[in-house]
Design a protein around this motif. Sequence first.
Motif, PDB file in Angstrom:
ATOM      1  N   VAL A 161       0.875  -1.171   0.000  1.00 46.36           N
ATOM      2  CA  VAL A 161       0.000   0.000   0.000  1.00 46.36           C
ATOM      3  C   VAL A 161       0.912   1.220   0.000  1.00 46.36           C
ATOM      4  N   GLU A 202      -3.799  -1.367   6.484  1.00 45.17           N
ATOM      5  CA  GLU A 202      -5.085  -1.353   5.793  1.00 45.17           C
ATOM      6  C   GLU A 202      -5.143  -0.248   4.750  1.00 45.17           C
ATOM      7  N   SER A 203      -4.722   0.963   5.130  1.00 44.02           N
ATOM      8  CA  SER A 203      -4.797   2.106   4.218  1.00 44.02           C
ATOM      9  C   SER A 203      -3.805   3.170   4.641  1.00 44.02           C
ATOM     10  N   ALA A 214      -6.254   7.571   0.920  1.00 46.17           N
ATOM     11  CA  ALA A 214      -6.221   6.316   1.662  1.00 46.17           C
ATOM     12  C   ALA A 214      -7.398   5.414   1.333  1.00 46.17           C
ATOM     13  N   VAL A 215      -8.590   6.004   1.154  1.00 41.61           N
ATOM     14  CA  VAL A 215      -9.784   5.168   0.967  1.00 41.61           C
ATOM     15  C   VAL A 215     -10.089   4.886  -0.510  1.00 41.61           C
ATOM     16  N   LYS A 238      -9.881   1.296  -2.332  1.00 39.70           N
ATOM     17  CA  LYS A 238     -10.938   0.316  -2.049  1.00 39.70           C
ATOM     18  C   LYS A 238     -12.318   0.847  -2.393  1.00 39.70           C
TER      19      LYS A 238
END
Length: 235
Positions: free
Chosen positions: A95, A116-117, A172-173, A176
């Motif tokens: 990531v 995760e992000s 970051a989001v 997804k």
Amino acid sequence: MSIRNQVPMSVNKLPHGAFQWTLSFNSDQLQADSFLEEEGLELPPNLRYAIKKRQIEFLCGRLCAKSCMESLGYSHPPLIPAGEDRAPVWPADLVGSISHTDRLATAIVGPAAQIESVGIDIERVIKEATPQMIKHICCDLEELDEISDLQKISREESLTLIFSGKESLYKAVFPKLQRLYGFQAARVKSFGSNRLKIMLVTDLSDTFEQGTSWDLHCRMPSANLIETMVLKPKT
């Protein structure tokens, strides 16, 4: 002189196995062709005929990303292409996030198994916190005054921090979520002078629901720049 000898570079080891590389540069002193010859970094089609300044900014960001991957142990880091939306496309096991201004570039890359992000953004301090600018950033006066008072910074710095934090969250989001959303979906909160969070105030998806929050890290690399970063580890 090689590119890496022309640009001051620094590294920061972050939690959860991530690395951040930052470099400062003068686009007038660099040539796009040198990045391909020395680093194997090439321009995407949409930038091949762009002005030199945009080309160098892009390539310096990619050099930071490459340096991060080298710090993670990649002897031959893969190229990070730009997708149709121009966002970086990372390998499945990584990531990352990239940002740049006309003088500074930075990137964060870490293992997808642990993170995760992640999102990072650099902005020049907004010159004037006008009502129009506040509305454009989808910030209200309560949010602005809270950040300014608790962080002990000017309204212009506070507005820039809020804008940059929302940009970092978007980066970051987006990988997804894969869709646009308005900045009114998030709000920056201050918990004293040393702790910031950014929180969703509306549902974006089943994954990104109202109330989801990220720690928001902020620093000023120079007197007129603000950098923000969000990093959410996997639980």
